[in-house]
Design an enzyme around this catalytic site. Structure first.
Site, PDB file in Angstrom:
ATOM      1  N   ARG A  20     -11.833  28.187 -30.741  1.00 14.56           N
ATOM      2  CA  ARG A  20     -10.808  28.319 -31.734  1.00 14.56           C
ATOM      3  C   ARG A  20     -11.126  27.294 -32.881  1.00 14.56           C
ATOM      4  O   ARG A  20     -11.058  26.207 -32.801  1.00 14.56           O
ATOM      5  CB  ARG A  20      -9.527  28.492 -31.328  1.00 14.56           C
TER       6      ARG A  20
ATOM      7  N   THR B 291     -10.152  37.666 -17.111  1.00  9.79           N
ATOM      8  CA  THR B 291     -10.527  36.300 -16.633  1.00  9.79           C
ATOM      9  C   THR B 291      -9.670  35.138 -17.466  1.00  9.79           C
ATOM     10  O   THR B 291      -9.306  35.487 -18.628  1.00  9.79           O
ATOM     11  CB  THR B 291     -12.042  35.806 -16.853  1.00  9.79           C
TER      12      THR B 291
ATOM     13  N   GLU C  77     -14.291  36.171 -26.393  1.00  5.72           N
ATOM     14  CA  GLU C  77     -13.358  37.361 -26.040  1.00  5.72           C
ATOM     15  C   GLU C  77     -14.056  38.298 -24.887  1.00  5.72           C
ATOM     16  O   GLU C  77     -13.153  38.948 -24.107  1.00  5.72           O
ATOM     17  CB  GLU C  77     -13.206  38.235 -27.488  1.00  5.72           C
TER      18      GLU C  77
ATOM     19  N   ASP D  95      -3.579  42.191 -26.087  1.00  7.68           N
ATOM     20  CA  ASP D  95      -4.188  42.027 -24.458  1.00  7.68           C
ATOM     21  C   ASP D  95      -2.731  41.846 -23.787  1.00  7.68           C
ATOM     22  O   ASP D  95      -1.883  42.315 -23.986  1.00  7.68           O
ATOM     23  CB  ASP D  95      -4.890  40.817 -24.692  1.00  7.68           C
TER      24      ASP D  95
ATOM     25  N   GLY E 146     -17.429  37.251 -12.286  1.00 10.35           N
ATOM     26  CA  GLY E 146     -16.983  38.542 -12.116  1.00 10.35           C
ATOM     27  C   GLY E 146     -17.269  39.591 -13.250  1.00 10.35           C
ATOM     28  O   GLY E 146     -17.747  39.235 -14.392  1.00 10.35           O
ATOM     29  N   TYR E 147     -17.036  40.935 -12.995  1.00  8.20           N
ATOM     30  CA  TYR E 147     -17.337  42.050 -13.720  1.00  8.20           C
ATOM     31  C   TYR E 147     -18.451  41.849 -14.737  1.00  8.20           C
ATOM     32  O   TYR E 147     -18.624  41.643 -15.927  1.00  8.20           O
ATOM     33  CB  TYR E 147     -16.121  41.938 -14.983  1.00  8.20           C
TER      34      TYR E 147
ATOM     35  N   TYR F 204     -10.342  46.746 -27.994  1.00  9.22           N
ATOM     36  CA  TYR F 204      -9.790  45.530 -27.858  1.00  9.22           C
ATOM     37  C   TYR F 204     -10.628  44.456 -28.417  1.00  9.22           C
ATOM     38  O   TYR F 204     -10.291  43.703 -29.409  1.00  9.22           O
ATOM     39  CB  TYR F 204      -9.255  45.121 -26.515  1.00  9.22           C
TER      40      TYR F 204
END
Length: 347
Positions: free
Chosen positions: A21, A43, A37, A138, A81-82, A120
């Site tokens: 940020r 996560t 993002e 989200d 993951g994913y 998103y």
């Protein structure tokens, strides 16, 4: 004062300091926004932070990431993951580097056309990096808005309504700050359990807080539980410590990740038939216990077999040996790391 004004005033005082940020007054780096993002999907911030730092140190620009072999990206992603996100991350970096001159497009439709960027992520990148008036929704934002407006429709069906409510409420002059303010509020004040309503800048406007039933939002449709699948995994260690592994097909569950040999995962798996699927003609022994893992759509249980192979034994077709000192850095998904740890104590 409007809800948006109250929320932004709170954000200006209490915004979280996050590695991706930009500080007030600093220019926003679209590469950092995009990378964070994609990593943050499904996560937590705590898990993502060290991965984000490692990626940024290794690939400080999108062109650097695009030039890296996808196998290296998958290795660096292991544990998040994913894993389709990692393949799409690399493909997106190539698309931005080759098709957009290394610059992310400041257009929602063009962002959505990039690999791995859905509605998103396009809205988040557009709002935060380019100040586009896009509603960013989200899980944190869903919780804030369903409480604020007492949305009784259950999720996920209520998503279009929530997006419309956010679009009506956001400050078009500060869409990126508004999006991050909603996220921060949901993460720190409007939490899933025991929200700190007395500290919330939106408390005077909140329909759920007015009736005292904020804990009941968001409403959710009954969750479907996947059918338990079972299977076997074969851990083969060569005399020199090398491990037998392969690479999963690029598409599908855990696509492109490294795995040890194993059977198919099914609800009707028969452990007695597992030895017939062993990758090499070796004396395999079944280890006590099993490995359990939960994917998004189903739980999994694996029995684990181990065998020792001679140092000169070649790998069967479709498989390869990796040296012992390379095992830790290989692109194993979490379930495979559990299997290896089960067979190789100390891994």
């Amino acid at each position: 004062m409007t809800p948006a004004a109250a929320l932004l005033a709170w954000y200006d005082r209490h915004r979280r300091s996050l590695p991706w940020r930009a500080l007030p007054g600093e220019p926003v780096d679209p590469y950092r926004v995009w990378l964070s993002e994609i990593m943050l999907q499904q996560t937590t911030v705590k898990v993502v932070a060290p991965y984000f730092a490692a990626f940024l140190a290794r690939w400080p620009r999108v062109e650097d990431l695009a030039a890296s072999p996808v196998e290296e990206v998958m290795k660096a992603w292991a544990g998040l993951g994913y894993y389709s996100r990692a393949r799409n991350l690399h493909a997106c970096a190539i698309a931005v580097a080759d098709g957009h001159g290394g610059r992310f497009p400041a257009d929602l439709a063009a962002l959505r056309a990039l690999p791995g960027i859905g509605d998103y992520a396009a809205a988040a990148i557009g709002a935060i990096a380019f100040s586009l008036p896009a509603p960013v929704v989200d899980g944190n934002v869903e919780r804030v808005v369903t409480r604020l407006k007492a949305v009784d429709d259950p999720l996920p069906g209520a998503k279009p309504l929530i997006r419309a409510l956010v679009a009506d409420m956001l400050d078009p002059a500060r869409p990126g700050d508004f999006a991050q303010a909603c996220m921060d509020l949901g993460a720190t004040i409007c939490t899933p359990r025991k929200p700190a309503c007395v500290l919330c800048p939106l408390q005077p406007f909140c329909a759920a807080a007015a009736t005292g039933n904020q804990d009941t939002y968001p409403r959710k449709a009954p969750k479907r539980t996947g059918v338990l699948r079972r299977g076997a995994a074969f851990v083969v260690v060569r005399a020199d410590g090398a491990l037998l592994v392969g690479t999963r097909p690029p598409k599908g569950l855990l696509g492109g990740m490294t795995e040890v040999p194993g059977t198919l995962w099914s609800a009707d798996f028969d452990a007695a038939s597992a030895p017939a699927a062993a990758p090499l003609p070796l004396p395999f022994r079944r280890l006590p216990g099993m490995v359990s893992h939960v994917f998004t759509h189903f739980p999994l249980e694996l029995v684990v077999f181990r065998a020792e192979a001679p140092a000169a034994m070649p790998a069967p077709t479709g498989w390869r040996w990796i040296p012992a000192d390379a095992i830790a850095g290989e692109a194993f998904p979490s379930v495979m790391r559990k299997v290896i740890a089960h067979a190789l104590p100390g891994f």
